[in-house]
Structure formats: structure tokens, C-alpha cells
Write a protein that holds these residues in place. Structure first.
Motif, PDB file in Angstrom:
ATOM      1  N   LYS A  43       3.189  -1.444  -1.594  1.00 21.51           N
ATOM      2  CA  LYS A  43       4.100  -1.951  -2.639  1.00 21.51           C
ATOM      3  C   LYS A  43       3.422  -2.824  -3.699  1.00 21.51           C
ATOM      4  CE  LYS A  43       6.849   0.067  -2.075  1.00 21.51           C
ATOM      5  NZ  LYS A  43       6.606   1.551  -2.127  1.00 21.51           N
ATOM      6  N   SER A  44       2.117  -2.636  -3.846  1.00 20.90           N
ATOM      7  CA  SER A  44       1.389  -3.409  -4.856  1.00 20.90           C
ATOM      8  C   SER A  44       1.201  -2.647  -6.154  1.00 20.90           C
ATOM      9  CB  SER A  44       0.004  -3.777  -4.313  1.00 20.90           C
ATOM     10  OG  SER A  44       0.127  -4.504  -3.143  1.00 20.90           O
ATOM     11  N   GLY A  45       1.689  -1.400  -6.212  1.00 27.43           N
ATOM     12  CA  GLY A  45       1.478  -0.593  -7.407  1.00 27.43           C
ATOM     13  C   GLY A  45       0.438   0.494  -7.174  1.00 27.43           C
ATOM     14  N   THR A  46       0.236   0.842  -5.914  1.00 30.59           N
ATOM     15  CA  THR A  46      -0.772   1.837  -5.531  1.00 30.59           C
ATOM     16  C   THR A  46      -0.560   3.170  -6.247  1.00 30.59           C
ATOM     17  OG1 THR A  46      -0.363   0.873  -3.349  1.00 30.59           O
ATOM     18  CG2 THR A  46      -1.953   2.690  -3.472  1.00 30.59           C
ATOM     19  N   THR A  47       0.689   3.594  -6.351  1.00 28.13           N
ATOM     20  CA  THR A  47       1.001   4.882  -6.967  1.00 28.13           C
ATOM     21  C   THR A  47       0.496   4.902  -8.416  1.00 28.13           C
ATOM     22  OG1 THR A  47       3.019   4.746  -5.651  1.00 28.13           O
ATOM     23  CG2 THR A  47       2.904   6.538  -7.254  1.00 28.13           C
ATOM     24  N   TRP A  48       0.678   3.799  -9.077  1.00 29.06           N
ATOM     25  CA  TRP A  48       0.232   3.654 -10.477  1.00 29.06           C
ATOM     26  C   TRP A  48      -1.298   3.718 -10.552  1.00 29.06           C
ATOM     27  CZ3 TRP A  48       1.216  -1.476 -13.658  1.00 29.06           C
ATOM     28  CH2 TRP A  48       1.052  -1.209 -15.024  1.00 29.06           C
ATOM     29  N   ARG A 104      -0.901  -7.697  -5.804  1.00 27.80           N
ATOM     30  CA  ARG A 104       0.349  -8.047  -6.504  1.00 27.80           C
ATOM     31  C   ARG A 104       0.906  -9.309  -5.857  1.00 27.80           C
ATOM     32  NH1 ARG A 104       5.808  -4.167  -6.818  1.00 27.80           N
ATOM     33  NH2 ARG A 104       6.622  -5.092  -8.742  1.00 27.80           N
ATOM     34  N   SER A 156       9.830  -5.564  -3.107  1.00 28.29           N
ATOM     35  CA  SER A 156       9.645  -4.122  -3.277  1.00 28.29           C
ATOM     36  C   SER A 156       9.677  -3.418  -1.919  1.00 28.29           C
ATOM     37  CB  SER A 156       8.307  -3.884  -3.987  1.00 28.29           C
ATOM     38  OG  SER A 156       8.087  -2.527  -4.204  1.00 28.29           O
ATOM     39  N   TYR A 212      -1.737  -6.411 -10.357  1.00 28.59           N
ATOM     40  CA  TYR A 212      -0.618  -5.645 -10.915  1.00 28.59           C
ATOM     41  C   TYR A 212      -0.093  -6.325 -12.181  1.00 28.59           C
ATOM     42  CZ  TYR A 212       3.997  -3.321 -11.007  1.00 28.59           C
ATOM     43  OH  TYR A 212       5.107  -2.601 -11.376  1.00 28.59           O
ATOM     44  N   CYS A 235       0.664   7.860 -17.393  1.00 25.83           N
ATOM     45  CA  CYS A 235       0.851   7.209 -16.091  1.00 25.83           C
ATOM     46  C   CYS A 235       1.905   6.120 -16.127  1.00 25.83           C
ATOM     47  CB  CYS A 235      -0.478   6.604 -15.622  1.00 25.83           C
ATOM     48  SG  CYS A 235      -1.770   7.825 -15.472  1.00 25.83           S
ATOM     49  N   PHE A 286       8.979   5.629  -4.686  1.00 31.32           N
ATOM     50  CA  PHE A 286       7.775   4.949  -5.178  1.00 31.32           C
ATOM     51  C   PHE A 286       7.969   4.419  -6.601  1.00 31.32           C
ATOM     52  CE2 PHE A 286       5.939   7.699  -1.861  1.00 31.32           C
ATOM     53  CZ  PHE A 286       5.243   6.742  -1.137  1.00 31.32           C
ATOM     54  N   ARG A 307      10.720   2.349  -8.688  1.00 29.35           N
ATOM     55  CA  ARG A 307      11.991   1.629  -8.600  1.00 29.35           C
ATOM     56  C   ARG A 307      12.260   0.872  -9.894  1.00 29.35           C
ATOM     57  NH1 ARG A 307      14.116  -3.298  -6.695  1.00 29.35           N
ATOM     58  NH2 ARG A 307      12.005  -4.125  -6.809  1.00 29.35           N
ATOM     59  N   LYS A 308      11.679  -0.324 -10.042  1.00 32.25           N
ATOM     60  CA  LYS A 308      11.928  -1.124 -11.249  1.00 32.25           C
ATOM     61  C   LYS A 308      10.650  -1.428 -12.020  1.00 32.25           C
ATOM     62  CE  LYS A 308      16.027  -3.991 -10.589  1.00 32.25           C
ATOM     63  NZ  LYS A 308      16.410  -5.426 -10.503  1.00 32.25           N
ATOM     64  N   ALA A 309       9.573  -1.622 -11.259  1.00 34.35           N
ATOM     65  CA  ALA A 309       8.266  -1.883 -11.871  1.00 34.35           C
ATOM     66  C   ALA A 309       8.267  -3.118 -12.765  1.00 34.35           C
ATOM     67  CB  ALA A 309       7.784  -0.651 -12.646  1.00 34.35           C
TER      68      ALA A 309
HETATM   69  P1  A3P Z   1       9.093  -2.168  -7.502  1.00 34.16           P
HETATM   70  O1  A3P Z   1       9.674  -1.835  -6.168  1.00 34.16           O
HETATM   71  O2  A3P Z   1       8.972  -3.638  -7.744  1.00 34.16           O
HETATM   72  O3  A3P Z   1       9.786  -1.471  -8.621  1.00 34.16           O
HETATM   73  P2  A3P Z   1       3.296   1.264  -4.264  1.00 34.16           P
HETATM   74  O4  A3P Z   1       2.911   2.346  -5.203  1.00 34.16           O
HETATM   75  O5  A3P Z   1       2.109   0.450  -3.797  1.00 34.16           O
HETATM   76  O6  A3P Z   1       4.137   1.743  -3.160  1.00 34.16           O
HETATM   77  O7  A3P Z   1       4.129   0.208  -5.119  1.00 34.16           O
HETATM   78  C1  A3P Z   1       5.384   0.548  -5.610  1.00 34.16           C
HETATM   79  C2  A3P Z   1       5.734  -0.411  -6.730  1.00 34.16           C
HETATM   80  O8  A3P Z   1       5.018  -0.036  -7.913  1.00 34.16           O
HETATM   81  C3  A3P Z   1       7.216  -0.328  -7.078  1.00 34.16           C
HETATM   82  O9  A3P Z   1       7.583  -1.630  -7.521  1.00 34.16           O
HETATM   83  C4  A3P Z   1       7.202   0.692  -8.206  1.00 34.16           C
HETATM   84  O10 A3P Z   1       8.338   0.669  -9.026  1.00 34.16           O
HETATM   85  C5  A3P Z   1       5.945   0.285  -8.957  1.00 34.16           C
HETATM   86  N1  A3P Z   1       5.398   1.383  -9.757  1.00 34.16           N
HETATM   87  C6  A3P Z   1       5.331   2.699  -9.439  1.00 34.16           C
HETATM   88  N2  A3P Z   1       4.802   3.408 -10.437  1.00 34.16           N
HETATM   89  C7  A3P Z   1       4.520   2.543 -11.432  1.00 34.16           C
HETATM   90  C8  A3P Z   1       3.963   2.684 -12.735  1.00 34.16           C
HETATM   91  N3  A3P Z   1       3.606   3.864 -13.210  1.00 34.16           N
HETATM   92  N4  A3P Z   1       3.810   1.571 -13.482  1.00 34.16           N
HETATM   93  C9  A3P Z   1       4.176   0.359 -13.015  1.00 34.16           C
HETATM   94  N5  A3P Z   1       4.701   0.152 -11.780  1.00 34.16           N
HETATM   95  C10 A3P Z   1       4.884   1.240 -10.997  1.00 34.16           C
END
Ligand code: A3P
Length: 306
Positions: free
Chosen positions: A48-53, A134, A142, A200, A239, A266, A268-270
Motif C-alpha cells: 500500500k505504498s504505491g507499488t503499482t504506480w 509512504r 490504504s 510516495y 502511469c 489497487f 482507490r484515491k491516491a
Molecule cells: P490509496 O488506497 O491511498 O488510494 P500499492 O500499489 O502498494 O498496493 O498501493 C496502493 C496505493 O497506491 C493506493 O492508495 C492507490 O490508490 C495508490 N495508487 C495506485 N496507482 C497509483 C498511481 N498511478 N498514482 C498514484 N497513486 C496510485
């Protein structure tokens, strides 16, 4: 190892770290069998630190000569397929995957703390590690919402007192969070060529600079022509949360790791500071004090508001 139920599953403490009990076997197999090569890129983070990003950005930066942003695989695949988690998907159930056949550079991800990385990664002189950190107030917020969206905790109105208390005691997957942060922080100070430490909150403030920083660190710097052509901005846009969230491949489907996870969960609100909608002021104070105390003299600071 004795197991303990926490929000979202069973965890077991192994050498001072809390792991999803179902993933411990995979972690040990990964540690034993993974052979790093010089071109490997390892993306590390707490969940939940923004790994997907970070996965989307790194994939796009490194593959920019293979795919334009208009035909990027990100338009058709959730980033977790393009950059798989080693101990969650690839080495799942003690499987030994054939990663030698992956195209180089291999971009791979892990939630393991630094001291748990296979020695092969640490000893491989050119293999690079990027860590994304993060602030823990948003990480906790998150995580709760993620578990809720995936049906792993039941009610939106459930009391958060117990999971909050556990989080503050470091009893959560890959926790304690402060040890996770500090392991990579210290490594990045000792060996900045090998470990890049990102936040993040900094990416949210200025993603274009972060894109260039990642590219420079990995040895894929943007040429003057690429910069003039606006490629940095194009990758940042591709991205962006708004773009990825609305792609069909991220709106539908699920991926199976420790548990079934909806691709959509993955995204949500970012935001930076969304904890304000979940934590009481006294919880927020406690967590802020706790991480300041734990990060102590390390020099690591984290912003909790945008
Ligand atoms: P929130 O739940 O605060 O919205 P992970 O990828 O490590 O699981 O982290 C998920 C968090 O990163 C979520 O935060 C998600 O919304 C946010 N996130 C996913 N994609 C993103 C992007 N492209 N830019 C910024 N934040 C993103």
C-alpha cells in the motif's frame, strides 16, 4: 511458527518480521533459489505504498524503446502481471519459476524487508533496488480499505481499534513498518548506487522529476531529444492514477497471491493525507509520534499531508 490472526489473514513471526503465514514457504524458496543477474531491477515496498504506480513507471521507463505510450502493454495488463511479486506470485507454494527466460532487464518486485533479500541480490554488483516509502498513516488507511474492498474484513463500520493497535505494535504483514523503512533507508545511504529510496509523497508532488530520477538511477537517462519531445511527461501521464484506474484491464479481473485481489482495489484515491477520513486525531497523533520516535536520528522524514 505460532500464527496470529490479524485484519486480512493469518500472520506468523519469522526472525522478527510478520509474514502472511501462507507466503512464508514462498519467501524461503525465493531466498534459497533466486539468482540475480546484473541487469535485474528489484522494486521493493511495504504493501500500500504505491507499488503499482512504481511498477508502471519503471516498466514504461525501461521499455520506452520497445513500446510507445500508445501501444504500451500497460494499456492491456494490470501492472502486477508486467512486474510480478517474487515471493507472492512467482515462488508461490514453493514453486521454482523459470525466470531465466524473462526478457532482460527483468523487473521484479518484493515486499520483503531488506535483510530478507536473497544474498544473490545483495552481492550482485550491478543489480539495482528501488524502494518506495509512504507515510504510515496513509499506508494503514490504504491497507484497511484494500482489505475491505477485497472482502477480507467485513464491515465498513467495523472498529479499527484492534487493527490500529496491531499496526502500532508492528504486527502486520512485513511489519514492523519502521524496520522495513529503516532497512532500505540505511542501505540507500550506504550504497546509493545500488539502492534508490523514493517517497510516495515526493512522487505525488513532482512525478516528472521522479521519472527522470528513476531513469538516471537505472542507467536509462532521458536524452535531450527525448526530453524536448515530452517523453517524460508522456510516461508520467500514461502511469497516472486517473489513466490507469480507468483502463478496462484495471477495472475488471482479479489476481491470486496470498488471497484473491481485485485489480480495481489497487486504485482507490491516491491522495496524501486521506488518513484524516479514517483515523481519529488521537490515533493520528499516536502514529505520528511513534514513527518519529522510531525513525529517530536516522534522518528519514515523511510528510503526512499534501
Ligand atoms: P490509496 O488506497 O491511498 O488510494 P500499492 O500499489 O502498494 O498496493 O498501493 C496502493 C496505493 O497506491 C493506493 O492508495 C492507490 O490508490 C495508490 N495508487 C495506485 N496507482 C497509483 C498511481 N498511478 N498514482 C498514484 N497513486 C496510485
Amino acid at each position: 511458527q505460532p500464527k496470529k490472526p490479524v485484519a486480512g489473514g493469518l500472520v506468523a513471526n519469522y526472525q522478527g518480521v510478520w509474514f502472511y503465514a501462507d507466503l512464508l514457504q514462498a519467501t524461503l524458496t525465493f531466498q534459497k533459489h533466486f539468482k540475480a543477474i546484473d541487469s535485474d531491477i528489484i522494486l521493493a515496498s511495504m504493501p500500500k505504498s504505491g507499488t503499482t504506480w512504481l511498477k508502471a513507471l519503471t516498466f514504461s521507463i525501461v521499455n520506452r524503446n520497445n513500446h510507445s505510450v500508445d501501444d504500451s502493454p500497460l494499456l492491456f495488463s494490470n501492472p502486477h502481471y508486467l512486474v510480478p511479486f517474487l515471493e507472492i506470485y512467482l515462488y508461490k507454494d514453493g514453486n521454482i519459476p523459470d525466470i531465466d527466460s524473462m526478457p532482460c532487464p527483468r523487473i521484479l518486485a518484493t515486499h520483503l524487508p531488506y535483510q530478507f533479500l536473497p544474498s544473490s541480490i545483495l552481492d550482485c554488483s550491478n543489480c539495482r533496488i528501488i524502494y518506495l516509502c509512504r507515510n504510515p498513516l496513509d499506508v494503514f488507511t490504504s491497507l484497511l480499505q484494500f482489505l475491505l474492498q477485497n472482502g477480507l474484513i467485513s464491515s465498513p463500520s467495523m472498529s479499527i481499534d484492534v487493527p490500529f493497535e496491531e499496526f502500532c505494535q508492528g504486527i502486520h504483514p512485513y511489519g514492523p513498518f519502521w524496520d522495513h523503512y529503516l532497512g532500505y533507508w540505511d542501505a540507500s545511504l550506504k550504497n546509493p548506487q545500488k539502492v534508490l529510496f523514493l517517497k510516495y509523497e515526493d512522487l505525488k508532488k513532482d512525478v516528472n522529476s521522479s521519472v527522470k530520477k528513476i531513469a538516471d538511477f537505472l542507467g536509462y537517462p532521458f536524452s535531450a531529444e527525448e526530453q524536448e519531445a515530452g517523453l517524460v511527461e508522456e510516461i508520467a501521464m500514461l502511469c497516472s492514477f486517473e489513466n490507469l484506474k480507468n483502463l478496462d484491464c484495471n477495472k475488471e479481473g482479479e489476481i491470486h497471491g496470498a488471497f484473491r485481489v481485485k485489480h480495481s482495489s489497487f486504485f482507490r484515491k491516491a491522495e496524501v493525507g486521506d488518513w484524516v477520513n479514517v483515523l481519529t486525531p488521537s490515533m493520528a497523533n499516536r502514529l505520528e509520534k511513534l514513527f518519529q520516535e522510531k525513525l529517530g536520528e536516522s534522518g528519514l522524514t515523511l510528510e503526512i499531508k499534501s
